[in-house]
Design an enzyme around this catalytic site. Structure first.
Site, mmCIF file in Angstrom:
data_model
loop_
_atom_site.group_PDB
_atom_site.id
_atom_site.type_symbol
_atom_site.label_atom_id
_atom_site.label_comp_id
_atom_site.label_asym_id
_atom_site.label_seq_id
_atom_site.Cartn_x
_atom_site.Cartn_y
_atom_site.Cartn_z
ATOM 1 C CB SER A 222 20.340 1.613 33.356
ATOM 2 O OG SER A 222 19.670 2.041 34.527
ATOM 3 C CE1 TYR B 294 19.209 6.547 31.207
ATOM 4 C CE2 TYR B 294 18.367 5.082 32.915
ATOM 5 C CZ TYR B 294 19.428 5.682 32.274
ATOM 6 O OH TYR B 294 20.714 5.414 32.677
HETATM 7 P P1 NAP Z 1 26.110 12.392 31.831
HETATM 8 O O1 NAP Z 1 27.096 12.890 32.818
HETATM 9 O O2 NAP Z 1 24.820 13.094 31.640
HETATM 10 O O3 NAP Z 1 26.864 12.237 30.437
HETATM 11 C C1 NAP Z 1 26.156 11.835 29.294
HETATM 12 C C2 NAP Z 1 27.026 12.047 28.085
HETATM 13 O O4 NAP Z 1 26.237 11.779 26.917
HETATM 14 C C3 NAP Z 1 27.502 13.500 27.968
HETATM 15 O O5 NAP Z 1 28.821 13.526 27.479
HETATM 16 C C4 NAP Z 1 26.534 14.072 26.954
HETATM 17 O O6 NAP Z 1 27.030 15.172 26.236
HETATM 18 C C5 NAP Z 1 26.338 12.872 26.044
HETATM 19 N N1 NAP Z 1 25.141 13.060 25.220
HETATM 20 C C6 NAP Z 1 23.872 13.243 25.651
HETATM 21 N N2 NAP Z 1 23.068 13.469 24.609
HETATM 22 C C7 NAP Z 1 23.830 13.439 23.498
HETATM 23 C C8 NAP Z 1 23.581 13.633 22.122
HETATM 24 N N3 NAP Z 1 22.355 13.944 21.671
HETATM 25 N N4 NAP Z 1 24.598 13.526 21.252
HETATM 26 C C9 NAP Z 1 25.841 13.246 21.692
HETATM 27 N N5 NAP Z 1 26.160 13.060 22.985
HETATM 28 C C10 NAP Z 1 25.155 13.160 23.887
HETATM 29 O O7 NAP Z 1 25.690 10.887 32.167
HETATM 30 P P2 NAP Z 1 26.522 9.681 32.757
HETATM 31 O O8 NAP Z 1 25.992 9.407 34.101
HETATM 32 O O9 NAP Z 1 27.977 9.845 32.539
HETATM 33 O O10 NAP Z 1 25.959 8.500 31.827
HETATM 34 C C11 NAP Z 1 26.757 7.774 30.909
HETATM 35 C C12 NAP Z 1 26.001 6.503 30.570
HETATM 36 O O11 NAP Z 1 25.854 5.710 31.749
HETATM 37 C C13 NAP Z 1 24.593 6.741 30.039
HETATM 38 O O12 NAP Z 1 24.312 5.818 29.014
HETATM 39 C C14 NAP Z 1 23.722 6.480 31.241
HETATM 40 O O13 NAP Z 1 22.421 6.089 30.876
HETATM 41 C C15 NAP Z 1 24.500 5.358 31.913
HETATM 42 N N6 NAP Z 1 24.211 5.177 33.349
HETATM 43 C C16 NAP Z 1 24.602 6.106 34.264
HETATM 44 C C17 NAP Z 1 24.372 5.882 35.620
HETATM 45 C C18 NAP Z 1 24.787 6.880 36.682
HETATM 46 O O14 NAP Z 1 24.491 6.668 37.867
HETATM 47 N N7 NAP Z 1 25.493 7.949 36.338
HETATM 48 C C19 NAP Z 1 23.725 4.701 36.049
HETATM 49 C C20 NAP Z 1 23.335 3.764 35.092
HETATM 50 C C21 NAP Z 1 23.597 4.014 33.748
HETATM 51 P P3 NAP Z 1 26.890 16.686 26.826
HETATM 52 O O15 NAP Z 1 27.748 16.716 28.051
HETATM 53 O O16 NAP Z 1 27.414 17.509 25.725
HETATM 54 O O17 NAP Z 1 25.442 16.876 27.128
#
Ligand code: NAP
Length: 251
Positions: free
Chosen positions: A157, A170
């Site tokens: 990130s 985070y």
């Molecule tokens: P998201 O929509 O919240 O999805 C997160 C995923 O992780 C979901 O499938 C969630 O499962 C799963 N997860 C969370 N806690 C878990 C646990 N205890 N055990 C197993 N699975 C778990 O977030 P996202 O934006 O797609 O993020 C994906 C990655 O990209 C993350 O590492 C995040 O830090 C990184 N990121 C995102 C952004 C952004 O702008 N979106 C920017 C920088 C980095 P559930 O759906 O079942 O909760």
């Protein structure tokens, strides 16, 4: 130094016959990555904590004509080493190897000053975002060694490259993720077919982004589909030899 490869166009069969595990595959970026990998020929192992979401992705992949996926229901917040070893045994029995591992699952935690940050929340964020990624990597390394070219991708990130006020655990967990990637990449360099790199997705339209920026219009934010070129490049054989690098998926 960050890298970008946003103009990469993947061949349709880039991931043919590859076995790829995606964590957090039920929603957000992980869901789209799992479907994209399957659409490029991979057999995808869907790991996540919410089974109905994983089943929905499973159904979408099958309906699109992709190879039959596998589902691994795991809550990374509570996972024990023995369970990870058991999971690896299951993957070994079913597939005999692992060609790719996308560490994507993550949680945001609180957005608050260090002085106010809950100790238990801090530990949970570090457990899900860092400790579980270490454990899963360790458990899967023998299977990745069985691949001709195993690719491990970590998810970073912007706040894991430069600290930012109120992003607490985070931000720190994403610095640690870069560290884990770099240590692994240095260990495998020249002695293994495994490579390890990280992707900073950049602002991407998911539930996490909406939770972090509630006032933002989601329609103005890049979709997970738009950042897939970097995810494909690093998972496929076009990136063989690329190791220890940090990529920005949006340039
Ligand atoms: P998201 O929509 O919240 O999805 C997160 C995923 O992780 C979901 O499938 C969630 O499962 C799963 N997860 C969370 N806690 C878990 C646990 N205890 N055990 C197993 N699975 C778990 O977030 P996202 O934006 O797609 O993020 C994906 C990655 O990209 C993350 O590492 C995040 O830090 C990184 N990121 C995102 C952004 C952004 O702008 N979106 C920017 C920088 C980095 P559930 O759906 O079942 O909760």
């Amino acid at each position: 130094m960050s890298e970008t490869i946003t103009d990469y166009t993947a061949p349709a069969d880039l991931l043919k016959d590859k076995i790829i595990l995606v964590t957090g595959a039920g929603d957000g970026i992980g869901r789209v990555a799992a479907k994209t990998y399957a659409a490029h020929g991979a057999t995808v192992i869907l790991l996540g904590r919410t089974v109905p979401k994983l089943e929905a992705v499973y159904d979408e992949i099958e309906a699109a004509g992709g190879a039959k996926p596998a589902i691994l229901p795991v809550d990374l917040a509570n996972v024990k080493w023995e369970e990870l070893e058991y999971l690896a045994q299951g993957v070994d029995q079913e597939f005999g190897r692992l060609d790719g591992l996308l560490h994507n699952a993550g949680v945001l935690g609180q957005r608050t000053p260090i002085a106010n940050y809950h100790y238990a929340t801090w530990q949970q964020v570090m457990q899900i975002n860092v400790n579980a990624a270490f454990g899963l990597t360790k458990a899967m390394l023998p299977l990745l060694e069985h691949s001709k070219a195993g690719s491990v991708i970590f998810t970073g990130s912007g706040v894991g490259l430069k600290g930012r006020a109120y992003w607490g655990a985070y931000s720190v967990s994403k610095f640690a993720t870069e560290g884990l990637m770099q240590v692994l990449a240095d260990e495998v360099d020249g002695v293994s077919n495994i490579r390890a790199n990280s992707i900073n997705p950049g602002a991407t339209r998911t539930n996490m982004r909406e939770a972090a920026y509630p006032a933002e219009d989601p329609q103005t934010v890049t979709t997970p589909e738009e950042i897939m070129p970097t995810y494909l490049y690093l998972m496929g054989d076009d990136s063989i030899g690329v190791n220890g690098k940090q990529f920005n998926a949006q340039g």
